[in-house]
Design a protein around this motif. Structure first.
Motif, mmCIF file in Angstrom:
data_model
loop_
_atom_site.group_PDB
_atom_site.id
_atom_site.type_symbol
_atom_site.label_atom_id
_atom_site.label_comp_id
_atom_site.label_asym_id
_atom_site.label_seq_id
_atom_site.Cartn_x
_atom_site.Cartn_y
_atom_site.Cartn_z
ATOM 1 N N ASP A 62 1.879 5.136 -4.546
ATOM 2 C CA ASP A 62 1.667 6.066 -5.658
ATOM 3 C C ASP A 62 1.374 7.484 -5.179
ATOM 4 O O ASP A 62 1.238 7.742 -3.987
ATOM 5 N N ASP A 100 0.834 -1.204 0.000
ATOM 6 C CA ASP A 100 0.000 0.000 0.000
ATOM 7 C C ASP A 100 0.868 1.253 0.000
ATOM 8 O O ASP A 100 2.032 1.209 0.396
ATOM 9 N N ASP A 101 0.244 2.334 -0.465
ATOM 10 C CA ASP A 101 0.823 3.680 -0.422
ATOM 11 C C ASP A 101 2.129 3.802 -1.206
ATOM 12 O O ASP A 101 3.149 4.231 -0.665
ATOM 13 N N LYS A 159 -13.133 3.331 9.779
ATOM 14 C CA LYS A 159 -12.658 4.319 10.752
ATOM 15 C C LYS A 159 -11.282 4.857 10.359
ATOM 16 O O LYS A 159 -10.668 4.360 9.424
ATOM 17 N N ASN A 184 -7.979 5.011 -1.951
ATOM 18 C CA ASN A 184 -7.534 4.282 -0.753
ATOM 19 C C ASN A 184 -7.564 2.766 -0.958
ATOM 20 O O ASN A 184 -8.274 2.036 -0.260
ATOM 21 N N GLY A 185 -6.778 2.319 -1.907
ATOM 22 C CA GLY A 185 -6.747 0.892 -2.226
ATOM 23 C C GLY A 185 -5.523 0.197 -1.646
ATOM 24 O O GLY A 185 -4.419 0.729 -1.660
ATOM 25 N N THR A 189 -4.522 8.971 -1.643
ATOM 26 C CA THR A 189 -4.200 9.574 -2.933
ATOM 27 C C THR A 189 -5.453 9.644 -3.789
ATOM 28 O O THR A 189 -5.829 10.686 -4.298
ATOM 29 N N ARG A 190 -6.113 8.520 -3.966
ATOM 30 C CA ARG A 190 -7.340 8.484 -4.772
ATOM 31 C C ARG A 190 -8.382 7.617 -4.084
ATOM 32 O O ARG A 190 -9.196 8.096 -3.325
HETATM 33 P P1 ATP Z 1 -4.528 4.515 -4.900
HETATM 34 O O1 ATP Z 1 -5.952 4.185 -4.672
HETATM 35 O O2 ATP Z 1 -4.304 5.345 -6.082
HETATM 36 O O3 ATP Z 1 -3.646 3.279 -4.843
HETATM 37 P P2 ATP Z 1 -4.674 5.452 -2.365
HETATM 38 O O4 ATP Z 1 -5.850 6.329 -2.492
HETATM 39 O O5 ATP Z 1 -4.743 4.044 -1.920
HETATM 40 O O6 ATP Z 1 -3.984 5.416 -3.725
HETATM 41 P P3 ATP Z 1 -2.478 5.798 -0.662
HETATM 42 O O7 ATP Z 1 -1.398 6.563 -1.322
HETATM 43 O O8 ATP Z 1 -2.353 4.327 -0.599
HETATM 44 O O9 ATP Z 1 -3.793 6.243 -1.358
HETATM 45 O O10 ATP Z 1 -2.687 6.377 0.784
HETATM 46 C C1 ATP Z 1 -3.607 5.884 1.719
HETATM 47 C C2 ATP Z 1 -2.889 5.796 3.047
HETATM 48 O O11 ATP Z 1 -3.858 5.724 4.087
HETATM 49 C C3 ATP Z 1 -2.040 4.552 3.167
HETATM 50 O O12 ATP Z 1 -0.855 4.917 3.824
HETATM 51 C C4 ATP Z 1 -2.831 3.628 4.071
HETATM 52 O O13 ATP Z 1 -2.022 2.782 4.840
HETATM 53 C C5 ATP Z 1 -3.565 4.610 4.917
HETATM 54 N N1 ATP Z 1 -4.852 4.135 5.399
HETATM 55 C C6 ATP Z 1 -5.727 3.341 4.745
HETATM 56 N N2 ATP Z 1 -6.821 3.137 5.493
HETATM 57 C C7 ATP Z 1 -6.638 3.818 6.638
HETATM 58 C C8 ATP Z 1 -7.419 3.984 7.808
HETATM 59 N N3 ATP Z 1 -8.613 3.437 7.934
HETATM 60 N N4 ATP Z 1 -6.916 4.756 8.793
HETATM 61 C C9 ATP Z 1 -5.709 5.337 8.657
HETATM 62 N N5 ATP Z 1 -4.930 5.218 7.576
HETATM 63 C C10 ATP Z 1 -5.384 4.462 6.568
#
Ligand code: ATP
Length: 446
Positions: A9, A6-7, A135, A55-56, A52-53
């Motif tokens: 991009d 994760d994270d 959450k 949250n995948g 980023t977008r």
């Molecule tokens: P993309 O969808 O384009 O892959 P993204 O939208 O997933 O990007 P990320 O860059 O992955 O965005 O950032 C999301 C960040 O939030 C990650 O670091 C992830 O670990 C964190 N995260 C995800 N869910 C939670 C949550 N429920 N609480 C706190 N942090 C979170």
């Protein structure tokens, strides 16, 4: 062995799903491991401010496959399969990490990302998925679980990506869908995408198990991103062979690879349905029920509906990008009973409506004329604004004019924004077996 990423991009480029396909290429296509089950694209809380977008989080399981195998993609010209089951053998965590780390180093945004990788024999507890999708969590919330399951980790930056890794890995699909992601060759990343919109319309119409790819209302494509990421398109649906059939129908510039992911998209898993008033806090998404107090259209094309609920009055908003969906709200009147789903924002404290369920509409009346005097049959005159009517001849008073019942344009049923304005996690009406009862194509309540 579970692997999560994760994270990696940023809005400038890269894509964690592409990194997932690189991990699969390294370990399966060019390596000697099998994919166990589908690779997973797990969407987490869409209200996280630092996403980023969408949250995948990306999760895969590797081992030695047994049982049925399913064709799920092509990478480097080779067919990709996933197996139903694995045997007792587990690959070694350290050698997997060793192979993945150079890929993360190569395919991550060095400025705006905080990558995390988790490799584990054991899946985290399901509760982490529920917290992750609903959450806001802290890094410290997952540390003990990483230790408990004995996972190996790798981080860059502040390593916030580990939160998404643990929460995504914890997903046990109950309701689920699939997305076929097709990718562009690296030399084309950042350039304009070449594709035939008509072929997307055709795939959308011919494949009834697909959703969110095409917007019939405006004849617009909804499945091709506009960002400089490696994705050519994502075709979403409930049936894997149907998605692959869609891939054959949709015409684009040459692709470098494509893979079907199992996802929690289109499931409403992010919606909290049971909660106390103290638990109704921003940065999560809720289902709330209430009676319409007022409807207000403000400049910029947004509509706000104030609902009287068990939680007190809640202001709910539908914004300009949700287009026609706002019209459905415009036509609500005081006393209507509705349910809405959406994210609660902090400032201003509003619930951003993702979907609306009109439960009951009240009768609405409009004045036709002043009342007729019941004693002498003459039309009564108004005494003054809000002060009722009086018969000039005999002095009889009345409060009520002659009215007629209006047509209510909003009728009970479910309403949703157009495809392009939907959240990944939002369950489309199509998947709920519902049809929006009324379309508000180009009208606004005067
Ligand atoms: P993309 O969808 O384009 O892959 P993204 O939208 O997933 O990007 P990320 O860059 O992955 O965005 O950032 C999301 C960040 O939030 C990650 O670091 C992830 O670990 C964190 N995260 C995800 N869910 C939670 C949550 N429920 N609480 C706190 N942090 C979170």
């Amino acid at each position: 062995m579970f692997v999560a990423a994760d994270d990696t991009d940023s809005m400038r480029g890269n894509c964690t799903t592409y990194l997932a396909t690189e991990i699969i290429r390294e370990l399966v296509i060019d390596g000697d491991l099998d994919l166990i089950g589908f690779p997973r694209l797990v969407r987490l809380n869409p209200a996280i401010p630092w996403k980023t977008r969408g949250n995948g989080s990306l999760v895969m399981r590797f081992g030695r496959g047994v049982g049925n195998k399913t064709f799920i993609g092509q990478i480097s010209g080779k067919d990709l399969f996933c197996f139903e089951e694995q045997d007792d053998w587990e690959p070694d965590e350290d050698s997997i990490l060793e192979k993945i780390v150079p890929l993360v180093e190569r395919f991550h945004d060095p400025v705006d990302s905080d990558p995390g990788i988790v490799v584990s024999r054991t899946r985290p507890s399901y509760d982490f998925y529920l917290r992750g999708v609903r959450k806001v969590m802290k890094r410290s919330d997952i540390e003990a679980e990483i230790d408990r399951i004995g996972a190996k980790t790798f981080v860059l930056g502040c390593g916030r990506g580990l939160i998404g890794c643990i929460c995504g890995m914890a997903w046990v699909p109950k309701d689920f869908t699939y997305e076929l992601l097709a990718y562009r060759p690296q030399e084309r990343w950042g350039t304009e995408r070449v594709f035939d919109p008509g072929s997307i319309e055709k795939a959308d119409h011919e494949i009834s198990t697909s959703f969110n790819s095409w917007e019939d209302r405006f004849r617009k494509v909804a499945m091709v991103p506009g960002t400089p990421c490696p994705v050519m398109y994502g075709f979403r649906g409930d049936d894997v062979p149907d998605l692959i059939r869609g891939h054959d129908i949709i015409k684009t510039e040459p692709q470098s690879r494509w893979v079907v992911f199992q996802t929690n998209q289109g499931t409403d898993d992010h919606i909290i349905t049971e909660f106390s008033p103290e638990e109704f806090i921003p940065n999560s998404s809720y289902l709330i029920k209430g009676t319409v107090v007022s409807v207000e259209r403000i400049r910029g094309g947004h509509t706000f509906v104030t609902l009287s609920t068990d939680l007190g009055d809640v202001v709910c908003g539908a914004y300009e990008p949700s287009r026609e969906f706002r019209r459905a709200l415009d036509w609500l009147v005081k006393g209507d009973e509705i349910e809405v789903m959406g994210e609660l924002r902090d400032s201003p404290r509003t619930l951003n409506i993702e979907k609306m369920h009109v439960l009951k509409t009240v009768d609405e009346f409009e004045k036709v004329s002043n009342p007729v005097c019941p004693s002498c049959g003459r039309t009564m005159s108004s005494v003054g604004k809000g002060q009722g009517y009086r018969c000039k001849r005999c002095g009889t008073r009345s409060d009520d004019p002659v009215v007629r019942k209006c047509i209510r344009w909003v009728v009970p049923g479910w309403y949703e924004p157009p495809t392009a304005a939907r959240r990944h996690l939002s369950k489309p009406l199509k998947r709920m077996g519902e049809i929006q009862p009324v379309e508000f194509v180009d009208c606004r309540n005067p």
